[in-house]
Design a protein around this motif. Structure first.
Motif, mmCIF file in Angstrom:
data_model
loop_
_atom_site.group_PDB
_atom_site.id
_atom_site.type_symbol
_atom_site.label_atom_id
_atom_site.label_comp_id
_atom_site.label_asym_id
_atom_site.label_seq_id
_atom_site.Cartn_x
_atom_site.Cartn_y
_atom_site.Cartn_z
ATOM 1 N N ARG A 4 62.267 35.924 42.870
ATOM 2 C CA ARG A 4 62.021 37.119 42.071
ATOM 3 C C ARG A 4 62.018 38.330 42.993
ATOM 4 N N TYR A 5 62.829 39.283 42.651
ATOM 5 C CA TYR A 5 62.893 40.520 43.422
ATOM 6 C C TYR A 5 62.300 41.641 42.608
ATOM 7 N N ASP A 6 61.405 42.371 43.199
ATOM 8 C CA ASP A 6 60.862 43.545 42.523
ATOM 9 C C ASP A 6 61.841 44.686 42.694
ATOM 10 N N ARG A 7 61.959 45.463 41.643
ATOM 11 C CA ARG A 7 62.898 46.586 41.714
ATOM 12 C C ARG A 7 62.343 47.661 42.638
ATOM 13 N N ALA A 8 63.243 48.403 43.231
ATOM 14 C CA ALA A 8 62.845 49.479 44.131
ATOM 15 C C ALA A 8 62.272 50.637 43.321
ATOM 16 N N VAL A 9 61.298 51.297 43.884
ATOM 17 C CA VAL A 9 60.672 52.444 43.234
ATOM 18 C C VAL A 9 61.452 53.690 43.619
ATOM 19 N N ALA A 10 61.699 54.531 42.637
ATOM 20 C CA ALA A 10 62.463 55.746 42.889
ATOM 21 C C ALA A 10 61.569 56.829 43.482
ATOM 22 N N ASN A 11 62.175 57.711 44.217
ATOM 23 C CA ASN A 11 61.492 58.892 44.745
ATOM 24 C C ASN A 11 61.952 60.101 43.950
ATOM 25 N N PHE A 12 61.098 61.096 43.872
ATOM 26 C CA PHE A 12 61.467 62.317 43.164
ATOM 27 C C PHE A 12 62.525 63.074 43.949
ATOM 28 N N SER A 13 63.490 63.579 43.236
ATOM 29 C CA SER A 13 64.511 64.414 43.856
ATOM 30 C C SER A 13 63.856 65.716 44.305
ATOM 31 N N GLY A 14 64.030 66.068 45.552
ATOM 32 C CA GLY A 14 63.409 67.276 46.083
ATOM 33 C C GLY A 14 62.061 67.013 46.716
ATOM 34 N N GLY A 15 61.553 65.777 46.599
ATOM 35 C CA GLY A 15 60.322 65.411 47.265
ATOM 36 C C GLY A 15 59.086 65.379 46.399
ATOM 37 N N SER A 16 59.087 66.078 45.265
ATOM 38 C CA SER A 16 57.921 66.072 44.389
ATOM 39 C C SER A 16 58.370 66.230 42.943
ATOM 40 N N ALA A 17 57.460 65.931 42.026
ATOM 41 C CA ALA A 17 57.777 66.078 40.603
ATOM 42 C C ALA A 17 58.007 67.549 40.254
ATOM 43 N N MET A 20 61.469 68.505 41.393
ATOM 44 C CA MET A 20 62.478 67.904 40.525
ATOM 45 C C MET A 20 62.562 68.668 39.210
ATOM 46 N N ALA A 21 61.430 69.054 38.643
ATOM 47 C CA ALA A 21 61.425 69.827 37.402
ATOM 48 C C ALA A 21 62.108 71.177 37.603
ATOM 49 N N LYS A 22 61.864 71.790 38.743
ATOM 50 C CA LYS A 22 62.492 73.076 39.054
ATOM 51 C C LYS A 22 64.013 72.915 39.192
ATOM 52 N N ASP A 23 64.445 71.856 39.854
ATOM 53 C CA ASP A 23 65.879 71.598 40.010
ATOM 54 C C ASP A 23 66.553 71.326 38.664
ATOM 55 N N PHE A 28 70.530 72.275 38.973
ATOM 56 C CA PHE A 28 70.983 71.593 40.187
ATOM 57 C C PHE A 28 70.987 70.085 40.005
ATOM 58 N N LEU A 29 70.164 69.588 39.100
ATOM 59 C CA LEU A 29 70.046 68.161 38.852
ATOM 60 C C LEU A 29 70.253 67.915 37.362
ATOM 61 N N LEU A 30 71.276 67.151 37.041
ATOM 62 C CA LEU A 30 71.525 66.779 35.655
ATOM 63 C C LEU A 30 70.951 65.398 35.431
ATOM 64 N N THR A 32 70.022 61.951 33.102
ATOM 65 C CA THR A 32 70.366 61.068 32.000
ATOM 66 C C THR A 32 69.234 60.056 31.892
ATOM 67 N N GLU A 33 69.301 59.197 30.915
ATOM 68 C CA GLU A 33 68.267 58.167 30.787
ATOM 69 C C GLU A 33 68.266 57.256 32.003
ATOM 70 N N ARG A 34 69.398 57.071 32.589
ATOM 71 C CA ARG A 34 69.503 56.218 33.763
ATOM 72 C C ARG A 34 68.752 56.807 34.970
ATOM 73 N N THR A 35 68.618 58.113 34.999
ATOM 74 C CA THR A 35 67.876 58.776 36.073
ATOM 75 C C THR A 35 66.422 58.307 36.096
ATOM 76 N N TYR A 36 65.867 58.062 34.913
ATOM 77 C CA TYR A 36 64.454 57.737 34.792
ATOM 78 C C TYR A 36 64.156 56.246 34.917
ATOM 79 N N GLN A 37 65.154 55.402 34.912
ATOM 80 C CA GLN A 37 64.922 53.960 34.846
ATOM 81 C C GLN A 37 64.173 53.384 36.035
ATOM 82 N N ARG A 38 64.338 53.913 37.199
ATOM 83 C CA ARG A 38 63.709 53.333 38.387
ATOM 84 C C ARG A 38 62.318 53.877 38.669
ATOM 85 N N PHE A 39 61.858 54.811 37.844
ATOM 86 C CA PHE A 39 60.529 55.378 38.048
ATOM 87 C C PHE A 39 59.462 54.478 37.435
#
Length: 104
Positions: A4-17, A20-23, A28-30, A32-39
């Motif tokens: 069993r492999y645990d999925r990797a945890v995503a990091n926020f783009s830009g270093g913080s939430a 990322m919200a500002k981007d 600067f950051l588009l 999709t639902e796939r963007t959120y899947q690893r969080f």
């Protein structure tokens, strides 16, 4: 035997939430639902808070009524944030329902 492999945890783009919200608001950051899947669920909650905070900040900043370019830019930012929040809420609902099914 099955590994069993645990999925990797995503990091926020830009270093913080917040970054990322500002981007997302600036375009600067588009996302999709796939963007959120690893969080993780806690990270999604934090990002939702920051997206809503950015949305409130943009709504509170008023521009001159005759400055059409500034109004259009403000509306584009709000549209990007609204779309990102809507997708994020959908992912959160599916993630929570998946977690509930795993517990049963």
């Amino acid at each position: 035997m099955r590994l069993r492999y645990d999925r990797a945890v995503a990091n926020f783009s830009g270093g913080s939430a917040f970054a990322m919200a500002k981007d997302i608001a600036e375009g600067f950051l588009l996302v999709t639902e796939r963007t959120y899947q690893r969080f993780e669920p806690a990270q999604l909650d934090q990002l939702a808070f920051e997206l809503e905070r950015a949305q409130r900040d943009i709504r509170s900043a008023l521009s001159a009524t005759d400055d059409v370019a500034a109004i259009q830019q403000r509306n584009r930012k709000l549209q990007r944030l609204t779309q990102a929040i809507s997708m994020l809420r959908g992912v959160q609902v599916r993630t929570r329902s998946r977690l509930v099914r795993k517990k049963d």
